[in-house]
Design a protein around this motif. Structure first.
Motif, mmCIF file in Angstrom:
data_model
loop_
_atom_site.group_PDB
_atom_site.id
_atom_site.type_symbol
_atom_site.label_atom_id
_atom_site.label_comp_id
_atom_site.label_asym_id
_atom_site.label_seq_id
_atom_site.Cartn_x
_atom_site.Cartn_y
_atom_site.Cartn_z
ATOM 1 N N THR A 416 0.794 -1.222 0.000
ATOM 2 C CA THR A 416 0.000 0.000 0.000
ATOM 3 C C THR A 416 0.826 1.273 0.000
ATOM 4 O O THR A 416 0.278 2.357 -0.194
ATOM 5 C CB THR A 416 -0.930 0.021 1.229
ATOM 6 O OG1 THR A 416 -0.136 -0.043 2.423
ATOM 7 C CG2 THR A 416 -1.881 -1.175 1.200
ATOM 8 N N ASN A 417 2.140 1.156 0.215
ATOM 9 C CA ASN A 417 2.943 2.380 0.272
ATOM 10 C C ASN A 417 4.351 2.170 -0.260
ATOM 11 O O ASN A 417 5.279 2.856 0.156
ATOM 12 C CB ASN A 417 3.000 2.899 1.718
ATOM 13 C CG ASN A 417 3.416 4.346 1.799
ATOM 14 O OD1 ASN A 417 3.149 5.145 0.899
ATOM 15 N ND2 ASN A 417 4.097 4.708 2.879
ATOM 16 N N SER A 418 4.512 1.231 -1.181
ATOM 17 C CA SER A 418 5.827 0.985 -1.766
ATOM 18 C C SER A 418 5.648 0.369 -3.141
ATOM 19 O O SER A 418 4.626 -0.254 -3.433
ATOM 20 C CB SER A 418 6.664 0.058 -0.874
ATOM 21 O OG SER A 418 6.037 -1.209 -0.751
ATOM 22 N N SER A 419 6.657 0.556 -3.983
ATOM 23 C CA SER A 419 6.614 -0.014 -5.330
ATOM 24 C C SER A 419 7.075 -1.468 -5.278
ATOM 25 O O SER A 419 7.612 -1.950 -4.274
ATOM 26 C CB SER A 419 7.506 0.796 -6.273
ATOM 27 O OG SER A 419 8.850 0.772 -5.812
ATOM 28 N N LEU A 420 6.861 -2.139 -6.383
ATOM 29 C CA LEU A 420 7.297 -3.532 -6.527
ATOM 30 C C LEU A 420 8.040 -3.667 -7.843
ATOM 31 O O LEU A 420 7.511 -3.302 -8.895
ATOM 32 C CB LEU A 420 6.106 -4.486 -6.494
ATOM 33 C CG LEU A 420 6.431 -5.965 -6.773
ATOM 34 C CD1 LEU A 420 7.322 -6.531 -5.663
ATOM 35 C CD2 LEU A 420 5.162 -6.788 -6.910
ATOM 36 N N THR A 421 9.259 -4.157 -7.765
ATOM 37 C CA THR A 421 10.050 -4.407 -8.967
ATOM 38 C C THR A 421 10.290 -5.900 -9.088
ATOM 39 O O THR A 421 10.728 -6.553 -8.137
ATOM 40 C CB THR A 421 11.389 -3.663 -8.910
ATOM 41 O OG1 THR A 421 11.139 -2.251 -8.877
ATOM 42 C CG2 THR A 421 12.233 -3.985 -10.135
ATOM 43 N N ILE A 422 9.998 -6.407 -10.282
ATOM 44 C CA ILE A 422 10.256 -7.811 -10.578
ATOM 45 C C ILE A 422 11.546 -7.858 -11.385
ATOM 46 O O ILE A 422 11.604 -7.403 -12.534
ATOM 47 C CB ILE A 422 9.089 -8.441 -11.356
ATOM 48 C CG1 ILE A 422 7.810 -8.337 -10.521
ATOM 49 C CG2 ILE A 422 9.388 -9.891 -11.694
ATOM 50 C CD1 ILE A 422 6.561 -8.671 -11.287
ATOM 51 N N GLY A 423 12.572 -8.364 -10.772
ATOM 52 C CA GLY A 423 13.889 -8.383 -11.382
ATOM 53 C C GLY A 423 14.875 -9.039 -10.447
ATOM 54 O O GLY A 423 14.518 -9.514 -9.357
ATOM 55 N N ALA A 424 16.144 -9.056 -10.853
ATOM 56 C CA ALA A 424 17.168 -9.761 -10.083
ATOM 57 C C ALA A 424 17.258 -9.247 -8.658
ATOM 58 O O ALA A 424 17.502 -10.012 -7.719
ATOM 59 C CB ALA A 424 18.516 -9.626 -10.792
ATOM 60 N N ALA A 425 17.060 -7.943 -8.460
ATOM 61 C CA ALA A 425 17.164 -7.367 -7.119
ATOM 62 C C ALA A 425 15.790 -7.093 -6.519
ATOM 63 O O ALA A 425 15.681 -6.390 -5.515
ATOM 64 C CB ALA A 425 17.978 -6.078 -7.174
ATOM 65 N N GLY A 426 14.758 -7.640 -7.115
ATOM 66 C CA GLY A 426 13.401 -7.351 -6.674
ATOM 67 C C GLY A 426 13.009 -8.081 -5.410
ATOM 68 O O GLY A 426 13.629 -9.084 -5.015
ATOM 69 N N LEU A 427 11.952 -7.588 -4.774
ATOM 70 C CA LEU A 427 11.461 -8.150 -3.521
ATOM 71 C C LEU A 427 11.114 -9.625 -3.658
ATOM 72 O O LEU A 427 11.425 -10.434 -2.773
ATOM 73 C CB LEU A 427 10.229 -7.360 -3.060
ATOM 74 C CG LEU A 427 9.522 -7.849 -1.801
ATOM 75 C CD1 LEU A 427 10.394 -7.595 -0.580
ATOM 76 C CD2 LEU A 427 8.166 -7.159 -1.645
ATOM 77 N N LEU A 428 10.472 -9.999 -4.771
ATOM 78 C CA LEU A 428 10.012 -11.377 -4.969
ATOM 79 C C LEU A 428 10.818 -12.104 -6.036
ATOM 80 O O LEU A 428 10.380 -13.126 -6.568
ATOM 81 C CB LEU A 428 8.523 -11.375 -5.337
ATOM 82 C CG LEU A 428 7.593 -10.716 -4.310
ATOM 83 C CD1 LEU A 428 6.154 -10.696 -4.819
ATOM 84 C CD2 LEU A 428 7.662 -11.429 -2.964
ATOM 85 N N GLY A 429 11.988 -11.566 -6.378
ATOM 86 C CA GLY A 429 12.854 -12.220 -7.334
ATOM 87 C C GLY A 429 12.607 -11.762 -8.757
ATOM 88 O O GLY A 429 11.847 -10.834 -9.030
ATOM 89 N N SER A 430 13.278 -12.426 -9.709
ATOM 90 C CA SER A 430 13.215 -12.026 -11.118
ATOM 91 C C SER A 430 12.015 -12.612 -11.838
ATOM 92 O O SER A 430 11.695 -12.184 -12.952
ATOM 93 C CB SER A 430 14.498 -12.444 -11.844
ATOM 94 O OG SER A 430 14.679 -13.856 -11.758
#
Length: 714
Positions: A416-430
């Motif tokens: 609700t208050n942060s972005s999500l990046t899908i990638g090698a350094a992302g929160l949930l992986g690439s």
């Protein structure tokens, strides 16, 4: 129970009633309530069964009130105070000013009753004891609007015997000191507050189960007010009969603190527990501290949790969230106690550290299952060495910090208050794969896919949404849904694929000034693959980008614009919103059939006479099903001249017609001729009909004059 429903003739046969219609006695009532002095004690049933009726609902001599020093209902006795203005007042300030249930023959339980009805009132200037002595059974009912039982001192329900107090249908009971249910060892006190506007008010402590057993039921929208609440103050050796408060669709307000399984200073002596059940529609409020002692249990079963400055389990108490919503969970002190998050919604209006203590609230298996919703306004941190699984429930958090292990197996993850990046350094992986029953919502920030990253949404109940974002990798939606509520860009390296899926983008469907692009929705600079897909919102795909289509593709609501061609093997592309081909202008190729919906608008722009570079051209290889509105617009102050022709549409075949054609006004008496539009796809510039008629008329005059001149010379 009272017998006053009998005819007076029958009553007279049983005893000799006093000659007053409003105050009636049967059996042993002493002294005469119509002549009693304020210094005398009124006893009902002292030597034998006795009944007293104080009634202001019938015609009589007007005597509707009785005043005595004290009042006592012995076993097998009853008093009824009935009707507005009917009263019984006891003047003594002692704790035994009014007693109900005094046993004459010890060991023989008999019932005594006090009924206050239809606006009647009983007032004690001292204390009131219900179920005065063991093994008495007392039943007191206060029912009807303005019916009142008032104690200037303590109110005991189950003093030494058994007592039941029913407050019904607008009745009110008030204690200006303490109210105690189950006072002595072996006693039982039961209070039920039910019916519209019924109320129990205690100025000081409300104790449910002191040394005896107490039960308080608050139901059907009723109200109980107290300063300090105590449930299971001392405790019983009988574990099968714990002291219990149950609140359903009602309110219990404590202006100080509430203690469960003990008093304000110590836990219950014996091992039985005090229990508080907060059911559907209930609201239990505590101004200061809710403390649950070791024998105590609070069950949240659907109502609003107790609001308090501190909810203290440190003395070994148990708090069960079984359903409903628990807010301000950061106020919990679980050290030394047990909090069981069995089901429902748990809210933290701060950050949450998920360590061994807090994760234990999920039980042996630390999982957020389908019956759980965990909401955290700040950051949720899973510390190193700990594991939390999202397995069917909902986790909503401002941001997520994973130092330990987070398994996303099923359910909904809301950031609700942060972005999500899908990638090698992302929160949930690439790679993020959302299977049926899985959803990710980035509600106030961007959802991005880095180069090399992959987002796969696979299943009819799988979904992903974000406020905006960019795609430099791959996004594939198969039977699922994709939503961006703000601008989203599919960059040149990005590939966005929809297969039997729906994507919703932002946008108001209104072209921006000077040419087609509306950045509120999707801007496709890379590759967009649409296979049996539905797209809602704005889409801009300029020349150089790729749109591949197959099957049936539908664009709803928004604006579709740009010079990208529609390639592939599409059977049908339907535009139900606005379609503005070109990059102001362009030559756009569409493979397959095109259908314009009844609410659709096709915008074609003219800025010169060169096809594709100065005016829009749409080439459809299949059938064009015309409908809706055709809107011809001039750009860059272009002024068409007589004889200009614009080849706007090419198609394999055409069906239907436009409901409306909007044409710009031309200067110099010129207008557009659209007569060939549905056959050749062209429009041309011709004189307006009135101008053409004038030219013809002038031509005829000139021709006639020439003829006359020839005739004259002859």
């Amino acid at each position: 129970m009272p017998r006053f429903a009998r005819p007076l003739a029958v009553i007279a046969a049983l005893s000799t009633p006093l000659a007053h219609a409003d105050v009636i006695t049967i059996g042993n009532v002493s002294p005469d309530p119509t002549t009693i002095l304020p210094t005398q004690t009124l006893s009902i049933g002292l030597a034998a069964t006795g009944e007293l009726l104080i009634d202001n609902t019938t015609d009589g001599n007007g005597l509707t009130s009785v005043t005595s020093l004290n009042g006592t209902l012995f076993d097998q006795s009853s008093v009824t105070v009935k009707g507005a203005g009917a009263t019984w007042d006891t003047l003594s300030t002692s704790l035994s000013s009014l007693n109900v249930g005094l046993v004459l023959l010890f060991g023989v339980p008999n019932t005594s009753s006090l009924d206050i009805e239809n606006g009647g009132a009983v007032n004690s200037n001292g204390g009131i004891n219900l179920g005065h002595s063991l093994p008495s059974i007392s039943i007191v009912t206060v029912t009807g609007t303005n019916s009142k039982l008032t104690s200037a001192n303590q109110l005991f329900v189950g003093s030494a015997g058994s007592a039941t107090l029913n407050i019904e249908n607008g009745g009110a009971v008030t204690s200006n000191s303490d109210t105690i249910l189950g006072v002595s060892r072996g006693s039982t006190g039961i209070v039920t507050v039910t019916g519209t506007n019924s109320k129990l008010t205690t100025a000081n402590q409300l104790v449910v189960g002191s040394d005896g057993s107490g039960t308080l039921n608050i139901e059907n929208g009723r109200t109980v007010n107290s300063a300090i609440g105590q449930i299971g103050q001392i405790g019983q050796t009988d574990l099968t009969n714990p002291s219990t408060v149950t609140v359903t669709n009602s309110t219990w307000t404590n202006t100080d603190s509430l203690y469960v399984g003990g008093s304000d200073t110590a836990q219950a002596t014996f091992a039985n527990s005090g229990i508080l059940n907060i059911n559907t529609g209930a609201n239990v409020s505590v101004v200061n501290t809710l403390k649950i002692w070791s024998p105590g249990t609070v069950n949240l079963n659907g109502g609003t949790h107790p609001t308090a400055d501190l909810i203290d389990l440190s003395a070994g108490g148990i708090l069960n969230l079984n359903t409903g919503t628990f807010t301000n969970a950061q106020l919990l002190n679980t050290t030394g106690g047990t909090f069981n998050f069995n089901a429902g919604t748990l809210q933290f209006n701060s950050s949450l550290t998920l360590d061994a203590t807090t994760i234990a609230m999920f039980g042996a298996t630390p999982e957020i299952t389908s019956v759980h919703t965990l909401e955290v306004t700040g950051t949720s941190t899973i510390i190193a060495g700990e594991r939390l699984a999202l397995n069917g429930g909902t986790l909503s958090t401002g941001s997520l910090n994973i130092l330990g292990t987070f398994d996303f197996d099923q359910g909904t993850l809301n950031l609700t208050n942060s972005s999500l990046t899908i990638g090698a350094a992302g929160l949930l992986g690439s790679t993020l794969v959302l299977q049926p029953g899985m959803a990710v919502n980035v509600t106030n920030a961007t959802g991005n896919v880095d180069a090399g990253g992959q987002l796969l949404i696979n299943g009819s109940t799988a979904s992903f949404s974000a406020a905006g974002g960019t795609n430099n990798g791959q996004i594939s939606v198969i039977n699922g849904s994709l939503t961006y509520t703000d601008a989203m860009t599919n960059n040149t390296s990005g590939e966005l694929t929809l297969v039997n899926a729906t994507a919703t983008f932002a946008g108001d469907g209104i072209p921006t000034s000077g040419g087609g692009n509306n950045a509120d929705g999707l801007t496709n600079l890379g590759t967009l693959n649409l296979i049996n897909a539905t797209v809602n919102g704005d889409v801009h795909s300029p020349a150089g980008s790729t749109i591949n289509v197959a099957g049936t593709v539908t664009f709803n609501n928004g604006l579709v614009s740009g010079g990208a061609n529609f390639s592939g093997t599409s059977n049908l592309i339907t535009f139900n919103g606005t379609y503005s081909p070109g990059d102001s202008p362009s030559d756009v190729q569409i493979t397959g059939d095109v259908s314009l919906g009844t609410a659709a608008t096709l915008i074609l722009e003219l800025a010169g006479t060169t096809l594709g570079t100065e005016y829009d051209h749409l080439n459809i290889t299949g059938n064009l099903a015309a409908d809706g509105t055709l809107d011809i617009q001039l750009l860059n102050n272009f002024a068409p001249t007589f004889g200009d022709t614009f080849d706007l549409l090419d198609f394999g075949s055409l069906t239907g017609t436009f409901d409306a054609i909007n044409l710009p006004s031309l200067a110099g008496g010129l207008s557009f001729d659209t007569s060939s539009l549905l056959t050749t796809g062209s429009i041309s510039v011709v004189p307006e009909p009135t101008t053409a008629m004038l030219v013809t008329f002038l031509g005829l005059i000139v021709t006639r004059r020439r003829q006359l001149n020839r005739d004259t010379r002859l």
